[in-house]
Design a protein around this motif. Structure first.
Motif, PDB file in Angstrom:
ATOM      1  N   PRO A   1       0.829  -1.206   0.000  1.00 41.33           N
ATOM      2  CA  PRO A   1       0.000   0.000   0.000  1.00 41.33           C
ATOM      3  C   PRO A   1       0.862   1.253   0.000  1.00 41.33           C
ATOM      4  O   PRO A   1       2.028   1.235   0.396  1.00 41.33           O
ATOM      5  N   ARG A   2       0.263   2.344  -0.408  1.00 39.61           N
ATOM      6  CA  ARG A   2       0.964   3.624  -0.391  1.00 39.61           C
ATOM      7  C   ARG A   2       1.182   4.101   1.030  1.00 39.61           C
ATOM      8  O   ARG A   2       2.203   4.697   1.369  1.00 39.61           O
ATOM      9  N   GLU A   3       0.201   3.825   1.890  1.00 43.43           N
ATOM     10  CA  GLU A   3       0.319   4.240   3.297  1.00 43.43           C
ATOM     11  C   GLU A   3      -0.664   3.449   4.146  1.00 43.43           C
ATOM     12  O   GLU A   3      -1.742   3.067   3.680  1.00 43.43           O
ATOM     13  N   THR A   4      -0.290   3.199   5.400  1.00 37.03           N
ATOM     14  CA  THR A   4      -1.182   2.564   6.360  1.00 37.03           C
ATOM     15  C   THR A   4      -1.255   3.435   7.609  1.00 37.03           C
ATOM     16  O   THR A   4      -0.245   3.985   8.058  1.00 37.03           O
TER      17      THR A   4
ATOM     18  N   ASP B   1     -19.171  30.507  -3.682  1.00 34.84           N
ATOM     19  CA  ASP B   1     -17.940  30.367  -2.896  1.00 34.84           C
ATOM     20  C   ASP B   1     -16.972  29.344  -3.491  1.00 34.84           C
ATOM     21  O   ASP B   1     -15.880  29.140  -2.955  1.00 34.84           O
ATOM     22  N   LEU B   2     -17.364  28.680  -4.583  1.00 32.68           N
ATOM     23  CA  LEU B   2     -16.592  27.538  -5.070  1.00 32.68           C
ATOM     24  C   LEU B   2     -15.137  27.892  -5.381  1.00 32.68           C
ATOM     25  O   LEU B   2     -14.233  27.091  -5.131  1.00 32.68           O
ATOM     26  N   ASP B   3     -14.889  29.090  -5.880  1.00 33.08           N
ATOM     27  CA  ASP B   3     -13.521  29.448  -6.242  1.00 33.08           C
ATOM     28  C   ASP B   3     -12.604  29.561  -5.024  1.00 33.08           C
ATOM     29  O   ASP B   3     -11.379  29.478  -5.171  1.00 33.08           O
ATOM     30  N   GLU B   4     -13.166  29.738  -3.838  1.00 38.67           N
ATOM     31  CA  GLU B   4     -12.381  29.711  -2.607  1.00 38.67           C
ATOM     32  C   GLU B   4     -12.410  28.318  -1.975  1.00 38.67           C
ATOM     33  O   GLU B   4     -11.403  27.841  -1.464  1.00 38.67           O
ATOM     34  N   VAL B   5     -13.559  27.671  -2.025  1.00 37.48           N
ATOM     35  CA  VAL B   5     -13.718  26.378  -1.356  1.00 37.48           C
ATOM     36  C   VAL B   5     -12.917  25.285  -2.066  1.00 37.48           C
ATOM     37  O   VAL B   5     -12.223  24.480  -1.408  1.00 37.48           O
ATOM     38  N   TYR B   6     -12.983  25.236  -3.389  1.00 39.10           N
ATOM     39  CA  TYR B   6     -12.331  24.140  -4.104  1.00 39.10           C
ATOM     40  C   TYR B   6     -10.820  24.105  -3.891  1.00 39.10           C
ATOM     41  O   TYR B   6     -10.273  23.036  -3.561  1.00 39.10           O
ATOM     42  N   PRO B   7     -10.086  25.191  -4.038  1.00 42.19           N
ATOM     43  CA  PRO B   7      -8.640  25.123  -3.776  1.00 42.19           C
ATOM     44  C   PRO B   7      -8.318  24.721  -2.344  1.00 42.19           C
ATOM     45  O   PRO B   7      -7.326  24.022  -2.098  1.00 42.19           O
ATOM     46  N   ALA B   8      -9.151  25.134  -1.399  1.00 40.05           N
ATOM     47  CA  ALA B   8      -8.936  24.742  -0.001  1.00 40.05           C
ATOM     48  C   ALA B   8      -9.136  23.240   0.157  1.00 40.05           C
ATOM     49  O   ALA B   8      -8.390  22.581   0.895  1.00 40.05           O
ATOM     50  N   CYS B   9     -10.131  22.684  -0.517  1.00 39.29           N
ATOM     51  CA  CYS B   9     -10.356  21.236  -0.453  1.00 39.29           C
ATOM     52  C   CYS B   9      -9.176  20.484  -1.061  1.00 39.29           C
ATOM     53  O   CYS B   9      -8.734  19.456  -0.522  1.00 39.29           O
ATOM     54  N   VAL B  10      -8.651  20.973  -2.174  1.00 44.65           N
ATOM     55  CA  VAL B  10      -7.490  20.336  -2.803  1.00 44.65           C
ATOM     56  C   VAL B  10      -6.293  20.408  -1.869  1.00 44.65           C
ATOM     57  O   VAL B  10      -5.568  19.411  -1.688  1.00 44.65           O
ATOM     58  N   ALA B  11      -6.063  21.568  -1.252  1.00 46.73           N
ATOM     59  CA  ALA B  11      -4.921  21.731  -0.348  1.00 46.73           C
ATOM     60  C   ALA B  11      -5.046  20.809   0.854  1.00 46.73           C
ATOM     61  O   ALA B  11      -4.070  20.172   1.275  1.00 46.73           O
ATOM     62  N   MET B  12      -6.258  20.720   1.432  1.00 44.59           N
ATOM     63  CA  MET B  12      -6.453  19.858   2.594  1.00 44.59           C
ATOM     64  C   MET B  12      -6.223  18.409   2.233  1.00 44.59           C
ATOM     65  O   MET B  12      -5.530  17.661   2.944  1.00 44.59           O
ATOM     66  N   TYR B  13      -6.817  17.961   1.138  1.00 41.34           N
ATOM     67  CA  TYR B  13      -6.694  16.569   0.699  1.00 41.34           C
ATOM     68  C   TYR B  13      -5.227  16.215   0.458  1.00 41.34           C
ATOM     69  O   TYR B  13      -4.740  15.160   0.901  1.00 41.34           O
ATOM     70  N   THR B  14      -4.517  17.092  -0.229  1.00 43.52           N
ATOM     71  CA  THR B  14      -3.118  16.835  -0.540  1.00 43.52           C
ATOM     72  C   THR B  14      -2.278  16.751   0.726  1.00 43.52           C
ATOM     73  O   THR B  14      -1.415  15.876   0.863  1.00 43.52           O
ATOM     74  N   GLU B  15      -2.535  17.640   1.666  1.00 47.66           N
ATOM     75  CA  GLU B  15      -1.812  17.636   2.944  1.00 47.66           C
ATOM     76  C   GLU B  15      -2.118  16.376   3.746  1.00 47.66           C
ATOM     77  O   GLU B  15      -1.236  15.779   4.354  1.00 47.66           O
ATOM     78  N   GLU B  16      -3.370  15.960   3.735  1.00 49.87           N
ATOM     79  CA  GLU B  16      -3.794  14.821   4.545  1.00 49.87           C
ATOM     80  C   GLU B  16      -3.410  13.485   3.929  1.00 49.87           C
ATOM     81  O   GLU B  16      -2.930  12.579   4.611  1.00 49.87           O
ATOM     82  N   VAL B  17      -3.617  13.330   2.635  1.00 47.69           N
ATOM     83  CA  VAL B  17      -3.461  12.036   1.970  1.00 47.69           C
ATOM     84  C   VAL B  17      -2.069  11.862   1.360  1.00 47.69           C
ATOM     85  O   VAL B  17      -1.570  10.744   1.229  1.00 47.69           O
ATOM     86  N   GLY B  18      -1.453  12.974   0.985  1.00 48.79           N
ATOM     87  CA  GLY B  18      -0.111  12.883   0.427  1.00 48.79           C
ATOM     88  C   GLY B  18      -0.045  12.946  -1.085  1.00 48.79           C
ATOM     89  O   GLY B  18       1.036  12.991  -1.665  1.00 48.79           O
ATOM     90  N   VAL B  19      -1.202  12.934  -1.737  1.00 46.94           N
ATOM     91  CA  VAL B  19      -1.286  13.120  -3.187  1.00 46.94           C
ATOM     92  C   VAL B  19      -2.450  14.050  -3.476  1.00 46.94           C
ATOM     93  O   VAL B  19      -3.401  14.138  -2.699  1.00 46.94           O
ATOM     94  N   SER B  20      -2.393  14.740  -4.595  1.00 49.32           N
ATOM     95  CA  SER B  20      -3.473  15.643  -4.960  1.00 49.32           C
ATOM     96  C   SER B  20      -4.686  14.866  -5.455  1.00 49.32           C
ATOM     97  O   SER B  20      -4.540  13.869  -6.173  1.00 49.32           O
ATOM     98  N   PRO B  21      -5.903  15.317  -5.117  1.00 48.78           N
ATOM     99  CA  PRO B  21      -7.094  14.661  -5.664  1.00 48.78           C
ATOM    100  C   PRO B  21      -7.257  14.904  -7.154  1.00 48.78           C
ATOM    101  O   PRO B  21      -8.110  14.284  -7.790  1.00 48.78           O
ATOM    102  N   GLU B  22      -6.446  15.792  -7.713  1.00 47.17           N
ATOM    103  CA  GLU B  22      -6.503  16.067  -9.144  1.00 47.17           C
ATOM    104  C   GLU B  22      -5.576  15.169  -9.958  1.00 47.17           C
ATOM    105  O   GLU B  22      -5.569  15.230 -11.183  1.00 47.17           O
ATOM    106  N   THR B  23      -4.817  14.303  -9.246  1.00 50.73           N
ATOM    107  CA  THR B  23      -3.875  13.413  -9.920  1.00 50.73           C
ATOM    108  C   THR B  23      -4.601  12.487 -10.900  1.00 50.73           C
ATOM    109  O   THR B  23      -5.691  11.984 -10.606  1.00 50.73           O
TER     110      THR B  23
END
Length: 272
Positions: free
Chosen positions: A109-112, A140-162
């Motif tokens: 796995p990538r991470e456990t 609000d989407l133009d502010e919310v979406y980049p924040a969601c991408v940043a959070m996901y990337t920080e938490e999971v380790g890869v971008s959700p846009e990958t």
């Protein structure tokens, strides 16, 4: 494999622990266990004709009321086909046992993350809610979406846009906004706190994506923001609010404790 006629029995099984099983309950009631809407399968294990455990098998593989024996049986079933899951998540013992059964065949796995505190709050928050936290809107989407991408990337380790997934992820964020499941605080138009409801049933709602920009951390935005989210969710969505957090994330754990969350279980997550 469970199907539409099994819905009532499945929900009765999952309702034995409706907070821990909120994801599975949400998926079952949204799809009525129809495979074409489920985007996968719901496996069931029966004893003397009675459903005793289940396993949601899609992008997320989630055991439901599974003992170690049940988890081993689901692992054997999984080995008969091709892995579709990108994440295995759920109560620690069931996930650990399932993973031990498939690890040799499913690859590294990538991470456990093995001992994630599962937290709940059923009473009012213990800190004052931030009055500036509100449900987000389509504008609000133009502010919310980049924040969601940043959070996901920080938490999971890869971008959700990958891998060309940006449109799909943006659609998911937009859907949460439309449902009234996205919350944020804005200062001078800039998002400084956010959180979403990931899934919900009549008894519980699970929060995800809690995030504050790095340069605004340490100001108490997360505690007051989460208190506001808890109050809003309890008023309009479900009486119990839950989430799970990484064991090593001590600042987040302290924040949730301040708000009034208590640990009720341990989850584990295996990510590919």
């Amino acid at each position: 494999m469970l199907d539409v006629p099994d819905l009532e029995e499945f929900c009765a099984l999952a309702e034995r622990d409706p907070v821990v099983n909120v994801f599975a309950l949400h998926r079952a009631r949204m799809t009525r266990l129809e495979p074409r809407w489920l985007g996968g399968e719901m496996w069931g294990r029966f004893e003397a004709g009675r459903l005793v455990s289940a396993c949601h098998v899609g992008a997320n593989l989630v055991p439901v009321q599974a003992t170690e024996d049940d988890a081993r049986a689901f692992a054997e079933r999984a080995l008969a086909g091709t892995r579709t899951a990108t994440t295995i998540v759920g109560p620690h013992e069931a996930v650990r046992t399932f993973w031990n059964g498939v690890a040799a065949s499913w690859g590294r796995p990538r991470e456990t993350r093995w001992m994630q505190p599962h937290l709940e709050i059923s009473g009012p928050p213990q800190v004052a809610p931030d009055p500036q936290v509100r449900r987000t809107e389509r504008a609000d989407l133009d502010e919310v979406y980049p924040a969601c991408v940043a959070m996901y990337t920080e938490e999971v380790g890869v971008s959700p846009e990958t891998g060309g997934s940006a449109d799909l992820y943006r659609a998911r964020v937009t859907q949460l906004i439309a449902r009234g499941w996205s919350f944020a605080r804005f200062d001078a138009g800039r998002l400084v706190f956010k959180a979403e409801v990931a899934c919900a049933s009549s008894g519980a709602a699970q929060v995800q994506g809690v995030w504050v920009p790095p340069d605004r951390r340490g100001e108490g935005l997360a505690a007051a923001g989460m208190a506001a989210v808890v109050a809003a969710v309890q008023e309009t969505i479900a009486p119990v609010v839950s989430l799970y957090v990484n064991e090593w994330n001590h600042p987040a754990r302290r924040t949730y404790e301040r708000v009034g969350f208590v640990e009720t279980a341990r989850f584990s997550t295996v990510m590919f």
